[in-house]
Design a protein around this motif. Structure first.
Motif, PDB file in Angstrom:
ATOM      1  N   LEU A   1       7.289  -2.942  -7.172  1.00  0.00           N
ATOM      2  CA  LEU A   1       6.653  -4.160  -6.659  1.00  0.00           C
ATOM      3  C   LEU A   1       7.467  -5.405  -7.022  1.00  0.00           C
ATOM      4  O   LEU A   1       7.517  -6.360  -6.255  1.00  0.00           O
ATOM      5  CB  LEU A   1       5.239  -4.282  -7.217  1.00  0.00           C
ATOM      6  CG  LEU A   1       4.215  -3.282  -6.667  1.00  0.00           C
ATOM      7  CD1 LEU A   1       2.864  -3.499  -7.317  1.00  0.00           C
ATOM      8  CD2 LEU A   1       4.102  -3.393  -5.150  1.00  0.00           C
TER       9      LEU A   1
ATOM     10  N   VAL B   1       3.959   1.580  -1.132  1.00  0.00           N
ATOM     11  CA  VAL B   1       4.614   1.734  -2.436  1.00  0.00           C
ATOM     12  C   VAL B   1       3.641   2.318  -3.444  1.00  0.00           C
ATOM     13  O   VAL B   1       3.965   3.269  -4.179  1.00  0.00           O
ATOM     14  CB  VAL B   1       5.162   0.366  -2.913  1.00  0.00           C
ATOM     15  CG1 VAL B   1       5.574   0.448  -4.391  1.00  0.00           C
ATOM     16  CG2 VAL B   1       6.359  -0.055  -2.079  1.00  0.00           C
ATOM     17  N   ASN B   2       2.428   1.761  -3.517  1.00  0.00           N
ATOM     18  CA  ASN B   2       1.443   2.292  -4.457  1.00  0.00           C
ATOM     19  C   ASN B   2       1.084   3.742  -4.130  1.00  0.00           C
ATOM     20  O   ASN B   2       0.961   4.588  -5.033  1.00  0.00           O
ATOM     21  CB  ASN B   2       0.176   1.433  -4.433  1.00  0.00           C
ATOM     22  CG  ASN B   2       0.371   0.098  -5.123  1.00  0.00           C
ATOM     23  OD1 ASN B   2       1.150  -0.002  -6.064  1.00  0.00           O
ATOM     24  ND2 ASN B   2      -0.326  -0.915  -4.665  1.00  0.00           N
TER      25      ASN B   2
ATOM     26  N   VAL C   1       3.956   6.072  -5.201  1.00  0.00           N
ATOM     27  CA  VAL C   1       4.027   6.250  -6.649  1.00  0.00           C
ATOM     28  C   VAL C   1       2.911   7.177  -7.122  1.00  0.00           C
ATOM     29  O   VAL C   1       3.141   8.098  -7.925  1.00  0.00           O
ATOM     30  CB  VAL C   1       3.951   4.887  -7.359  1.00  0.00           C
ATOM     31  CG1 VAL C   1       3.788   5.077  -8.868  1.00  0.00           C
ATOM     32  CG2 VAL C   1       5.209   4.069  -7.083  1.00  0.00           C
ATOM     33  N   LEU C   2       1.705   6.933  -6.623  1.00  0.00           N
ATOM     34  CA  LEU C   2       0.579   7.778  -7.044  1.00  0.00           C
ATOM     35  C   LEU C   2       0.753   9.219  -6.563  1.00  0.00           C
ATOM     36  O   LEU C   2       0.415  10.172  -7.281  1.00  0.00           O
ATOM     37  CB  LEU C   2      -0.726   7.193  -6.510  1.00  0.00           C
ATOM     38  CG  LEU C   2      -1.146   5.846  -7.125  1.00  0.00           C
ATOM     39  CD1 LEU C   2      -2.388   5.312  -6.427  1.00  0.00           C
ATOM     40  CD2 LEU C   2      -1.393   5.986  -8.618  1.00  0.00           C
TER      41      LEU C   2
ATOM     42  N   ASN D   1       5.609   1.750 -10.669  1.00  0.00           N
ATOM     43  CA  ASN D   1       4.940   0.899  -9.682  1.00  0.00           C
ATOM     44  C   ASN D   1       5.308  -0.571  -9.874  1.00  0.00           C
ATOM     45  O   ASN D   1       5.568  -1.302  -8.915  1.00  0.00           O
ATOM     46  CB  ASN D   1       3.428   1.099  -9.788  1.00  0.00           C
ATOM     47  CG  ASN D   1       2.689   0.429  -8.649  1.00  0.00           C
ATOM     48  OD1 ASN D   1       2.989   0.663  -7.484  1.00  0.00           O
ATOM     49  ND2 ASN D   1       1.718  -0.409  -8.981  1.00  0.00           N
TER      50      ASN D   1
ATOM     51  N   ILE E   1       3.841   6.062 -14.379  1.00  0.00           N
ATOM     52  CA  ILE E   1       3.397   5.644 -13.038  1.00  0.00           C
ATOM     53  C   ILE E   1       3.299   4.115 -12.957  1.00  0.00           C
ATOM     54  O   ILE E   1       3.755   3.488 -11.991  1.00  0.00           O
ATOM     55  CB  ILE E   1       2.054   6.301 -12.699  1.00  0.00           C
ATOM     56  CG1 ILE E   1       2.235   7.812 -12.483  1.00  0.00           C
ATOM     57  CG2 ILE E   1       1.436   5.665 -11.453  1.00  0.00           C
ATOM     58  CD1 ILE E   1       0.941   8.558 -12.256  1.00  0.00           C
ATOM     59  N   LEU E   2       2.717   3.490 -13.995  1.00  0.00           N
ATOM     60  CA  LEU E   2       2.564   2.022 -13.970  1.00  0.00           C
ATOM     61  C   LEU E   2       3.915   1.314 -14.024  1.00  0.00           C
ATOM     62  O   LEU E   2       4.133   0.318 -13.317  1.00  0.00           O
ATOM     63  CB  LEU E   2       1.694   1.587 -15.144  1.00  0.00           C
ATOM     64  CG  LEU E   2       0.215   1.995 -15.081  1.00  0.00           C
ATOM     65  CD1 LEU E   2      -0.513   1.560 -16.343  1.00  0.00           C
ATOM     66  CD2 LEU E   2      -0.455   1.405 -13.845  1.00  0.00           C
TER      67      LEU E   2
ATOM     68  N   CYS F   1       0.827  -1.210   0.000  1.00  0.00           N
ATOM     69  CA  CYS F   1       0.000   0.000   0.000  1.00  0.00           C
ATOM     70  C   CYS F   1       0.864   1.264   0.000  1.00  0.00           C
ATOM     71  O   CYS F   1       0.569   2.233  -0.715  1.00  0.00           O
ATOM     72  CB  CYS F   1      -0.945   0.002   1.209  1.00  0.00           C
ATOM     73  SG  CYS F   1      -2.267  -1.222   1.098  1.00  0.00           S
TER      74      CYS F   1
END
Length: 333
Positions: free
Chosen positions: A68, A22-23, A26-27, A64, A60-61, A20
């Motif tokens: 991960l 990490v996401n 990044v966002l 991410n 972003i993807l 959570c």
């Protein structure tokens, strides 16, 4: 103690919260970059603005995914090791690198493997020691009771043959030969159960007798190269070498359909280990799974920290190698 200290020191946030974070990071970074950029979004969205949004989303993807992968990648390596691990092949470990839940899980799994291997070696050692003790007891009883009884029968038949009429002597002699063959079989079983020559004359003499017996029973062409200048291995390691050679020759006789077998026992060049090598020209191991005989040899090898490899020989047939480390001086005392 060191394993436990590393585990305690490495405990932190659960994996769920790390993902959570990490996401979220990044966002957040992506949103801040877009907010600080001169890009604007119209209604309806223009093609140029859509391209900027697509590029931002892709960045972003990708970011991410890379984060991960670094976080969860070790779990895939751990899963593959868990699928392939075999306690009869000790030493299978994953490198303990980095930090976080995945590294903690790998450290825990490596510690568990060490514990299971130690427990497996201890339990196998106890079972094999009990097996050898039972073999020794059965061999002693066969030698003292059955062997002596058959010897008495032979002596009695000899006296009967001397006094029997001429028309019965041939039948008595036939029975006498049957009893003598039975006595030879009992002695052969006794030697297989407990090789007295190993205790009395040493490993090289025991293997010489074993190879000679194999050649006599199977008719195979047998070659041997047994070095007389072996470093001291200790009684346990010598028994392991003998039993592995015995099982290997038994497998050759049962499954290989070999016409030639070579048995080598030599020290390594550095002198820190002794290598047993059994090579035949039979049909080879093929794709068959390891049977109880080979797994039993692996269990014996574990007891003395030896390495056992079984596979096809480059010229056909099967090659077995057992590498037994020479114990240090303080271990032999």
């Amino acid at each position: 103690m060191r394993q436990g200290a590393r585990l305690e020191a490495g405990r932190g946030l659960p994996l769920f919260w790390r993902v959570c974070l990490v996401n979220g990071a990044v966002l957040t970074v992506g949103t801040a970059v877009l907010a600080a950029s001169p890009a604007t979004v119209s209604t309806p969205v223009l093609a140029r603005e859509a391209l900027v949004l697509a590029v931002g989303l892709t960045v972003i993807l990708v970011a991410n995914g890379l984060l991960l992968r670094a976080l969860l990648g070790p779990l895939d390596r751990l899963r593959r090791l868990m699928e392939d691990v075999d306690l009869l092949r000790p030493g299978q470990r994953l490198p303990e690198q980095g930090s976080g839940p995945a590294a903690e899980l790998i450290t825990s799994f490596n510690a568990m493997l060490e514990r299971l291997e130690a427990e497996r070696a201890a339990s196998s050692g106890q079972a094999l020691a009990a097996q050898e003790a039972e073999r020794r007891r059965v061999a002693q009883e066969l030698h003292d009771e059955v062997g002596q009884s058959l010897t008495a029968v032979l002596l009695g038949l000899r006296r009967v043959a001397d006094r029997a009429p001429a028309d019965l002597q041939q039948e008595v002699l036939l029975v006498q030969e049957t009893a003598r063959a039975s006595l030879d079989e009992v002695r052969q079983v006794v030697r297989r159960l407990r090789p007295g020559v190993l205790d009395d004359l040493g490993l090289v003499s025991a293997l010489t007798s074993l190879v000679t017996e194999h050649a006599r029973l199977t008719g195979a062409d047998v070659c041997r190269r047994l070095s007389p200048d072996l470093p001291p291995l200790g009684p346990d390691a010598e028994l392991v070498v003998y039993r592995v050679a015995q099982e290997a020759l038994t497998n050759v006789a049962r499954h290989a359909a070999a016409g030639r077998v070579c048995v080598d026992l030599t020290p390594t060049f550095a002198g820190d280990a002794v290598q047993l090598r059994v090579v035949d020209d039979g049909r080879g191991p093929g794709d068959s799974h390891e049977g109880a005989g080979i797994r039993g040899m692996r269990e014996r090898a574990m007891l003395v920290a030896a390495t056992l490899t079984v596979g096809p020989h480059q010229e056909g047939g099967t090659e077995l190698r057992l590498l037994v480390p020479v114990p240090r001086t303080e271990e032999r005392r």
